[in-house]
Motif scaffolding. Sequence first.
Motif, short mmCIF file in Angstrom:
data_model
loop_
_atom_site.label_atom_id
_atom_site.label_comp_id
_atom_site.label_asym_id
_atom_site.label_seq_id
_atom_site.Cartn_x
_atom_site.Cartn_y
_atom_site.Cartn_z
N GLY A 33 47.48 139.50 4.10
CA GLY A 33 47.59 140.38 5.73
C GLY A 33 48.77 139.43 6.43
O GLY A 33 48.70 139.50 7.76
N PHE A 34 48.83 138.06 5.69
CA PHE A 34 50.08 136.86 6.79
C PHE A 34 51.15 137.16 6.06
O PHE A 34 51.61 137.19 5.24
CB PHE A 34 48.94 135.60 6.14
N ILE A 35 51.91 136.49 6.92
CA ILE A 35 53.64 136.04 7.22
C ILE A 35 54.12 135.06 7.65
O ILE A 35 55.08 135.11 7.23
CB ILE A 35 54.13 137.54 8.35
N ALA A 36 52.74 133.82 8.11
CA ALA A 36 53.51 133.20 7.55
C ALA A 36 52.04 132.11 7.96
O ALA A 36 51.17 131.94 7.98
CB ALA A 36 53.75 132.64 9.20
N GLU A 37 52.21 130.59 7.36
CA GLU A 37 51.48 129.48 7.60
C GLU A 37 50.87 129.13 9.16
O GLU A 37 51.38 128.90 10.07
CB GLU A 37 51.59 128.64 6.76
N SER A 38 49.97 128.56 8.91
CA SER A 38 49.02 128.04 10.75
C SER A 38 50.36 127.27 10.54
O SER A 38 50.86 126.91 9.57
CB SER A 38 47.69 127.82 9.91
N GLY A 39 50.66 127.07 11.80
CA GLY A 39 51.08 126.65 12.59
C GLY A 39 52.89 126.94 12.85
O GLY A 39 54.10 126.37 12.99
N GLY A 40 53.37 128.33 11.58
CA GLY A 40 54.84 128.30 11.35
C GLY A 40 55.32 127.98 10.13
O GLY A 40 56.50 128.28 9.90
N ALA A 41 54.05 127.00 9.49
CA ALA A 41 54.96 127.02 7.82
C ALA A 41 55.92 128.07 7.43
O ALA A 41 54.79 128.89 7.16
CB ALA A 41 54.81 126.15 7.30
N ASP A 42 56.77 128.24 6.71
CA ASP A 42 57.72 128.93 5.28
C ASP A 42 56.78 129.17 4.86
O ASP A 42 56.43 128.52 3.45
CB ASP A 42 58.76 128.47 5.50
N PRO A 43 56.17 130.49 4.14
CA PRO A 43 55.81 130.54 3.36
C PRO A 43 56.52 130.58 1.94
O PRO A 43 55.59 130.94 0.27
CB PRO A 43 55.39 131.86 3.42
#
Length: 212
Positions: A33-43
């Motif tokens: 259920g995560f849409i981006a990495e911690s800090g907002g990095a592009d998955p």
Amino acid sequence: MVAVVRGAGCSRGYSGRRYMRKLTYFVATTLDGFIAESGGADPTQSGHFLMEGDHMGHLFQHYGDTLPFMAREALGIAGELTRFDTVLEGRKSYESGVVQGIPDAYTHLKHYVFSSTLTEAAPTVELVAGDALAKVKEIKQQEGLGIFLVGGGGLAATLLPEIDEIFVKQHPTVMGQGIPMFNGGFSPDRFELADLTRFDSGVLFLKYQRRG
């Protein structure tokens, strides 16, 4: 092979500008259920979101309105919009494009960015600093096609009461930690599965509609 399963609550589809406007949260997630990495990095850069496979062709063919203009140009997608003509975006999601030199990734759509701190944006972007829910209610009353929320999780949590559909592009990966689909305090709500499309790539497209 693409397998499609339609739920009992499946919509009959879009019918141009006579279709009642809805807000769709159109989002890619991992299995957890995560849409981006911690800090907002592009998955997509770390392999959490699969950028190759049969699901991509389906996305290009049926949901081309949601693609950034660069992808539309590269794929030769042109002509009238069919599903969406308006996109909503939070500050962090918007700024992730700005730092890459893309001040407006959705020049083919009416683009709203919600932020209480941003003071400037591309001329084609409308900044919304006030009540986000009130603004979305106003937008939904205007004539047009569908509205989709591209991110991020914080704005999704704020706008949950006005979200009519959740379209999840679920990738067969686990991130472990990161930014969740709904990132913030909100009251639990209930949606029902209306559509499921399964791809050989392992990706699932799941469409949920607000119950009732």
